[in-house]
Design an enzyme around this catalytic site. Structure first.
Site, PDB file in Angstrom:
ATOM      1  N   GLU A   1      63.208 -10.803   3.987  1.00  0.00           N
ATOM      2  CA  GLU A   1      63.506  -9.740   4.942  1.00  0.00           C
ATOM      3  C   GLU A   1      62.318  -8.854   5.850  1.00  0.00           C
ATOM      4  O   GLU A   1      62.695  -7.993   6.310  1.00  0.00           O
ATOM      5  CB  GLU A   1      64.157  -8.582   3.843  1.00  0.00           C
ATOM      6  CG  GLU A   1      65.546  -8.904   3.300  1.00  0.00           C
ATOM      7  CD  GLU A   1      66.464  -9.297   4.394  1.00  0.00           C
ATOM      8  OE1 GLU A   1      66.857  -8.625   5.316  1.00  0.00           O
ATOM      9  OE2 GLU A   1      67.129 -10.409   4.261  1.00  0.00           O
TER      10      GLU A   1
ATOM     11  N   ASP B   1      49.488 -21.677  37.719  1.00  0.00           N
ATOM     12  CA  ASP B   1      49.144 -20.340  38.269  1.00  0.00           C
ATOM     13  C   ASP B   1      50.301 -19.719  39.133  1.00  0.00           C
ATOM     14  O   ASP B   1      50.658 -18.212  39.128  1.00  0.00           O
ATOM     15  CB  ASP B   1      47.927 -20.444  39.206  1.00  0.00           C
ATOM     16  CG  ASP B   1      46.571 -20.556  38.125  1.00  0.00           C
ATOM     17  OD1 ASP B   1      45.479 -21.084  38.759  1.00  0.00           O
ATOM     18  OD2 ASP B   1      46.559 -19.952  36.912  1.00  0.00           O
TER      19      ASP B   1
ATOM     20  N   ARG C   1      47.499 -24.025  25.883  1.00  0.00           N
ATOM     21  CA  ARG C   1      47.512 -24.694  26.993  1.00  0.00           C
ATOM     22  C   ARG C   1      46.945 -23.842  28.234  1.00  0.00           C
ATOM     23  O   ARG C   1      46.784 -24.373  29.399  1.00  0.00           O
ATOM     24  CB  ARG C   1      48.885 -25.227  27.352  1.00  0.00           C
ATOM     25  CG  ARG C   1      50.005 -24.095  27.664  1.00  0.00           C
ATOM     26  CD  ARG C   1      51.348 -24.873  27.845  1.00  0.00           C
ATOM     27  NE  ARG C   1      51.445 -25.447  29.106  1.00  0.00           N
ATOM     28  CZ  ARG C   1      51.730 -24.836  30.271  1.00  0.00           C
ATOM     29  NH1 ARG C   1      51.456 -23.242  30.446  1.00  0.00           N
ATOM     30  NH2 ARG C   1      51.816 -25.437  31.609  1.00  0.00           N
TER      31      ARG C   1
ATOM     32  N   PRO D   1      61.193 -10.839  13.661  1.00  0.00           N
ATOM     33  CA  PRO D   1      61.999 -10.509  14.803  1.00  0.00           C
ATOM     34  C   PRO D   1      62.001  -8.748  15.244  1.00  0.00           C
ATOM     35  O   PRO D   1      62.469  -8.732  16.337  1.00  0.00           O
ATOM     36  CB  PRO D   1      63.490 -10.818  14.410  1.00  0.00           C
ATOM     37  CG  PRO D   1      63.317 -11.384  12.795  1.00  0.00           C
ATOM     38  CD  PRO D   1      61.734 -11.114  12.524  1.00  0.00           C
TER      39      PRO D   1
END
Ligand code: ADE
Length: 229
Positions: free
Chosen positions: A117, A170, A155, A90
Site C-alpha cells: 500500500e 532535441d 539515453r 502512484p
C-alpha cells in the site's frame, strides 16, 4: 557519469533489462552505473520484514521506515556526493521528458521501489525524498517504474546515443510535439503506398510535410502538450 542506486525487495527483476542494448553499452562505456540493493539485507529481524499493518486499520501492508532509512544511510555514507532520493509510487508527481532531462544532470539518484500500500509517510518527510509516478495506473511495485526512469534518463546522457539520435531528440521530444509518421522500404507494401513527397528527394517539401504531420498528430492525440508554433 550518472550513478543510480535502486533499493528493492526484488533485485533480480532489474538485471536482465539493464544488461541489454543501449543501457548495457552505456555501462560498459562508463557513462552510467546502476547498483541494485536488496532491501531485505537491511532488515534486523529473523523474518527479514519490510512491511507492517497500517495504523488506523485498513487493508494491505505499509513499508516500514526502518529498513529503508538503514539502506539509504548505508549507501549515502559511502557516497562522495549526496544522492537525490526518489520514491516510486502512484501518489507521486508524474514523470516527464523534462524530469528525465533534469535527472540526467544529477551525479547520483537513489530510486526506492514501493510495494504493497505504499511507504510510511516518514520515509518521504525524513529523507526529503521526491515521490514520482510514471503514469496514472497502479502497478504491483516500483521496479518497472525504476527501469523506465533509468532508461529515459540514461539515453539523455552525452555519449549514450549515436550523434544522429541525440540531435533528433532535441527537436522532437515529447514536451513539444509528437513525431511525424515514418516509412521504410518497400515503397508499396500490399498496395499501401509511401507518400509520394517522401520519395521526391525534395528536402524542403519533405520537411514541410513532416512539420504538418507532427502538428496534426499532436493536435489530434495530445492537445495537452501542444504549445504555440
Ligand atoms: N508503483 C505502483 N504503480 C506505480 C506507478 N504508476 N508509478 C510509480 N510507482 C508505482
Amino acid at each position: 557519469m550518472l550513478r543510480f542506486d535502486v533499493i528493492t525487495i526484488f533485485p533480480d527483476l532489474l538485471g536482465p533489462y539493464l544488461a541489454e542494448s543501449i543501457l548495457a553499452r552505456a555501462q560498459e562505456k562508463g557513462l552510467l552505473e546502476v547498483h541494485v540493493h536488496d532491501l531485505r539485507d537491511y532488515t534486523t529481524d529473523r523474518h527479514k520484514s519490510v512491511d507492517d499493518r497500517p495504523y488506523g486499520g485498513g487493508p494491505g501492508m505499509v513499508m516500514m521506515p526502518g529498513p529503508i532509512f538503514t539502506a539509504v544511510e548505508d549507501i549515502e555514507a559511502k557516497a562522495d556526493v549526496k544522492p537525490r532520493i526518489v520514491l516510486l509510487t502512484p501518489q507521486g508527481r508524474t514523470f516527464t521528458q523534462s524530469l528525465a532531462a533534469e535527472f540526467s544532470n544529477q551525479p547520483r539518484l537513489m530510486l526506492v521501489c514501493g510495494r504493497y500500500e505504499g511507504f510510511d509517510e516518514r520515509v518521504r518527510t525524513g529523507l526529503a525524498a521526491d515521490e514520482i509516478s510514471i503514469g496514472d495506473y497502479v502497478l504491483t511495485g516500483g521496479e518497472l517504474p525504476a527501469a523506465v526512469i533509468i532508461a529515459a534518463t540514461a539515453r539523455l546522457l552525452p555519449g549514450v546515443l549515436g550523434h544522429e539520435d541525440s540531435a533528433r531528440d532535441d527537436s522532437f521530444s515529447l514536451d513539444g510535439r509528437l513525431d511525424h509518421p515514418q516509412y521504410t522500404r518497400p515503397a508499396d507494401f500490399r498496395g499501401m503506398k509511401v507518400p509520394q513527397v517522401l520519395l521526391s528527394g525534395h528536402h524542403q517539401a519533405i520537411e514541410d510535410w513532416r512539420r504538418q504531420h507532427r502538428l496534426a498528430r499532436t493536435r489530434e492525440r495530445r492537445p495537452d502538450i501542444l504549445c504555440r508554433d
